[in-house]
Design an enzyme around this catalytic site. Structure first.
Site, short mmCIF file in Angstrom:
data_model
loop_
_atom_site.label_atom_id
_atom_site.label_comp_id
_atom_site.label_asym_id
_atom_site.label_seq_id
_atom_site.Cartn_x
_atom_site.Cartn_y
_atom_site.Cartn_z
N ASP A 154 -6.39 -3.33 -7.50
CA ASP A 154 -6.90 -3.93 -6.27
C ASP A 154 -7.10 -5.42 -6.51
O ASP A 154 -7.43 -5.83 -7.62
CB ASP A 154 -8.22 -3.28 -5.83
CG ASP A 154 -8.55 -3.68 -4.40
OD1 ASP A 154 -8.07 -2.99 -3.48
OD2 ASP A 154 -9.24 -4.70 -4.19
N TYR A 166 -14.20 -12.84 0.17
CA TYR A 166 -15.02 -11.67 -0.19
C TYR A 166 -16.26 -12.08 -0.98
O TYR A 166 -17.36 -11.58 -0.76
CB TYR A 166 -14.20 -10.67 -1.02
CG TYR A 166 -13.24 -9.86 -0.18
CD1 TYR A 166 -13.71 -8.80 0.60
CD2 TYR A 166 -11.89 -10.15 -0.14
CE1 TYR A 166 -12.85 -8.06 1.39
CE2 TYR A 166 -11.01 -9.41 0.65
CZ TYR A 166 -11.50 -8.37 1.42
OH TYR A 166 -10.65 -7.65 2.21
N ARG A 196 -7.69 11.24 -5.99
CA ARG A 196 -8.90 10.59 -5.45
C ARG A 196 -10.07 11.57 -5.27
O ARG A 196 -11.23 11.17 -5.22
CB ARG A 196 -8.59 9.94 -4.11
CG ARG A 196 -8.31 8.47 -4.14
CD ARG A 196 -9.44 7.62 -4.63
NE ARG A 196 -10.19 7.04 -3.54
CZ ARG A 196 -11.47 7.20 -3.34
NH1 ARG A 196 -12.17 7.96 -4.15
NH2 ARG A 196 -12.07 6.61 -2.34
N ARG A 219 0.82 -1.22 0.00
CA ARG A 219 0.00 0.00 0.00
C ARG A 219 0.85 1.26 0.00
O ARG A 219 0.51 2.25 0.66
CB ARG A 219 -0.94 0.04 1.21
CG ARG A 219 -2.00 -1.04 1.22
CD ARG A 219 -3.16 -0.68 0.31
NE ARG A 219 -4.10 -1.77 0.24
CZ ARG A 219 -5.27 -1.79 0.85
NH1 ARG A 219 -5.65 -0.78 1.55
NH2 ARG A 219 -6.06 -2.84 0.71
N ARG A 252 -3.83 6.58 0.41
CA ARG A 252 -4.38 7.80 1.02
C ARG A 252 -3.44 8.60 1.90
O ARG A 252 -3.69 9.76 2.15
CB ARG A 252 -5.64 7.43 1.82
CG ARG A 252 -6.82 7.14 0.94
CD ARG A 252 -7.87 6.38 1.68
NE ARG A 252 -7.36 5.07 2.04
CZ ARG A 252 -8.08 4.13 2.64
NH1 ARG A 252 -9.32 4.37 2.97
NH2 ARG A 252 -7.55 2.96 2.91
O1 CP3 Z 1 0.11 -1.60 -2.48
C1 CP3 Z 1 -0.17 -0.73 -3.34
O2 CP3 Z 1 0.21 0.44 -3.26
C2 CP3 Z 1 -0.94 -1.15 -4.56
C3 CP3 Z 1 -2.35 -1.04 -4.53
C4 CP3 Z 1 -3.23 -2.00 -3.73
C5 CP3 Z 1 -4.55 -1.65 -3.35
N1 CP3 Z 1 -5.15 -2.74 -2.80
C6 CP3 Z 1 -5.20 -0.34 -3.58
C7 CP3 Z 1 -6.29 0.04 -2.67
C8 CP3 Z 1 -3.02 -3.33 -3.33
C9 CP3 Z 1 -1.77 -4.19 -3.43
C10 CP3 Z 1 -4.24 -3.77 -2.73
C11 CP3 Z 1 -4.43 -5.15 -2.22
C12 CP3 Z 1 -5.63 -5.48 -1.45
N2 CP3 Z 1 -6.91 -5.00 -1.62
C13 CP3 Z 1 -5.68 -6.46 -0.44
C14 CP3 Z 1 -4.53 -7.33 -0.01
C15 CP3 Z 1 -3.58 -6.58 0.84
C16 CP3 Z 1 -4.05 -6.36 2.24
O3 CP3 Z 1 -4.29 -5.20 2.58
O4 CP3 Z 1 -4.17 -7.35 2.94
C17 CP3 Z 1 -7.00 -6.52 0.05
C18 CP3 Z 1 -7.50 -7.42 1.16
C19 CP3 Z 1 -7.76 -5.60 -0.71
C20 CP3 Z 1 -9.22 -5.35 -0.61
C21 CP3 Z 1 -9.51 -3.95 -0.27
N3 CP3 Z 1 -9.33 -2.86 -1.11
C22 CP3 Z 1 -10.03 -3.46 0.95
C23 CP3 Z 1 -10.36 -4.30 2.16
C24 CP3 Z 1 -10.16 -2.06 0.80
C25 CP3 Z 1 -10.77 -1.09 1.77
C26 CP3 Z 1 -9.98 -0.94 2.98
C27 CP3 Z 1 -9.24 0.34 2.96
O5 CP3 Z 1 -8.02 0.31 3.21
O6 CP3 Z 1 -9.88 1.36 2.76
C28 CP3 Z 1 -9.67 -1.72 -0.47
C29 CP3 Z 1 -9.58 -0.35 -1.04
C30 CP3 Z 1 -8.25 0.07 -1.54
N4 CP3 Z 1 -7.44 -0.65 -2.38
C31 CP3 Z 1 -7.60 1.28 -1.26
C32 CP3 Z 1 -6.37 1.29 -1.96
C33 CP3 Z 1 -5.32 2.38 -2.04
C34 CP3 Z 1 -8.18 2.39 -0.39
C35 CP3 Z 1 -8.26 3.54 -1.23
C36 CP3 Z 1 -9.25 4.50 -1.54
O7 CP3 Z 1 -10.44 4.44 -1.24
O8 CP3 Z 1 -8.75 5.42 -2.22
#
Ligand code: CP3
Length: 352
Positions: free
Chosen positions: A79, A156, A43, A30, A34
């Site tokens: 994602d 999911y 965003r 990540r 944000r």
């Molecule tokens: O790592 C990076 O910079 C690359 C981008 C990336 C995202 N998601 C962007 C994202 C990666 C590698 C992921 C993986 C991901 N997504 C996982 C596995 C990694 C982990 O955290 O265990 C999982 C379980 C997800 C599913 C997911 N996507 C969730 C549960 C959420 C919401 C939770 C949260 O943090 O808000 C997301 C949204 C998400 N994916 C965001 C980002 C940057 C939040 C961003 C936003 O709303 O702008």
């Protein structure tokens, strides 16, 4: 495009292969997101799914932390849930709620309705982002592609969103084993094809996120219901020659099973000391991790102490990639993330 003359020199790729390095490579799960003002600016205009759907935007966001932090690897901005959309899963990222799936899969009939996905067609926007990022990076920083592992994705799809206890997921696993197998097989094929397509587009390493397997399952369930599927994905990736990272949260007690499933690098969460993780895993596999993401909120002295503690546990042996034990949290101060990169890079020079 995936191999260039420069590639063997790239510190991150050398560490993936357990080769000696001049300094420990560092990147962050990540790392685009944000906590970065540049990301928040984009965003404000676009939703997460819109950024992912537009290759130029996804590429721009991928490059933000490379420029702002000086990390040793870029990770594609996407994602893990994206490939579910062309399968027919109705996915929404609801503000403040995380992912929501409006048509969860709970029965054999639900599985029948899912579509087979050809990533080179319906996920070409992701592949195009890979191609743009590779061009922009000019071989100087390697690009990591990624996908969710079948268990984490299935959790999911069945729960309809994030979960605490995974009761519906485990319910299908135990009570509908044939439906479970069909769904996990479909995801195994999808993830294998998707990662292979990312590698063909230029990804120089891939990470399989099985974030919730370790959190949800004990070793016996992992071995019986999950490992065989993940193993097939790593077998496919191995044929490409590109290094693979296998990450889960909470799998510290059964790291040898993660290794058995596959991966050249095993990602450790911060509850698993690096030295102990290495001991459990044995030789011939690299490790990645594992600073507690909360340490980035501590005073600088404490942060530095903890970064050095992770590096000292790795004891300068090859095959360590510095990372957090999970993703960067949204409120993290950017200057602390940058400080970690500097501390990691300087630490090895101090040792020499
Ligand atoms: O790592 C990076 O910079 C690359 C981008 C990336 C995202 N998601 C962007 C994202 C990666 C590698 C992921 C993986 C991901 N997504 C996982 C596995 C990694 C982990 O955290 O265990 C999982 C379980 C997800 C599913 C997911 N996507 C969730 C549960 C959420 C919401 C939770 C949260 O943090 O808000 C997301 C949204 C998400 N994916 C965001 C980002 C940057 C939040 C961003 C936003 O709303 O702008």
């Amino acid at each position: 495009m995936s191999t260039t003359a420069q590639e063997p020199q790239l510190t991150f790729l050398r560490a993936c292969r357990n080769l000696s390095v001049e300094h420990t490579p560092v990147w962050f799960m990540r790392q685009a997101g944000r906590y970065m003002p540049e990301y928040r600016a984009i965003r404000q205009k676009y939703t997460l799914l819109e950024i992912c759907a537009r290759p130029e935007l996804a590429a721009e966001v991928t490059l933000q932390p490379v420029h702002a932090l000086g990390v040793d690897a870029a990770i594609l901005f996407a994602d893990i849930l994206l490939p579910l959309i062309p399968m027919g899963i109705d996915l929404e990222f609801a503000a403040g709620e995380g992912p929501v799936i409006h048509n969860p899969v709970r029965s054999a009939a639900d599985v029948e309705r899912l579509r087979m996905v050809e990533p080179s067609e319906s996920l070409d926007h992701v592949l195009e982002a890979v191609r743009i990022v590779r061009r922009e990076l000019e071989g100087k920083t390697p690009l990591i592609g990624f996908a969710g592992a079948p268990f984490t994705l299935v959790s999911y799809i069945i729960e309809g969103g994030s979960s605490k206890n995974y009761l519906k997921t485990k319910g299908m696993m135990i009570e509908q084993p044939e439906t479970w197998d069909r769904l996990m097989q479909a995801l195994t094929i999808l993830v294998s094809d998707y990662l292979t397509a990312q590698i063909e587009a230029g990804a120089q390493a891939v990470q399989l996120f099985d974030s919730w397997a370790g959190a949800a399952l004990g070793p016996d369930d992992y071995r019986d219901y999950v490992l065989p599927y993940s193993r097939r994905i790593f077998e496919r990736i191995r044929q490409t020659g590109v290094p693979a990272i296998h990450f889960s949260v909470g799998a510290g007690t059964y790291l040898p099973l993660l290794r058995e499933a596959g991966g050249d690098v095993i990602g450790l969460d911060w509850r698993t000391p690096v030295g102990w993780g290495r001991h459990m895993l044995g030789d011939g596999v690299a490790v990645q991790g594992n600073l507690d993401p909360a340490a980035l909120f501590y005073p600088r002295k404490e942060l530095e102490k903890r970064v050095c503690a992770v590096l000292d546990q790795a004891a300068g042996q090859p095959g360590h990639i510095f990372n957090l034990g999970h993703g960067v949290l949204p409120e993290t101060p950017v200057e602390n993330v940058r400080a970690v990169v500097e501390i990691v890079h300087e630490h090895n020079q101090r040792r020499e």
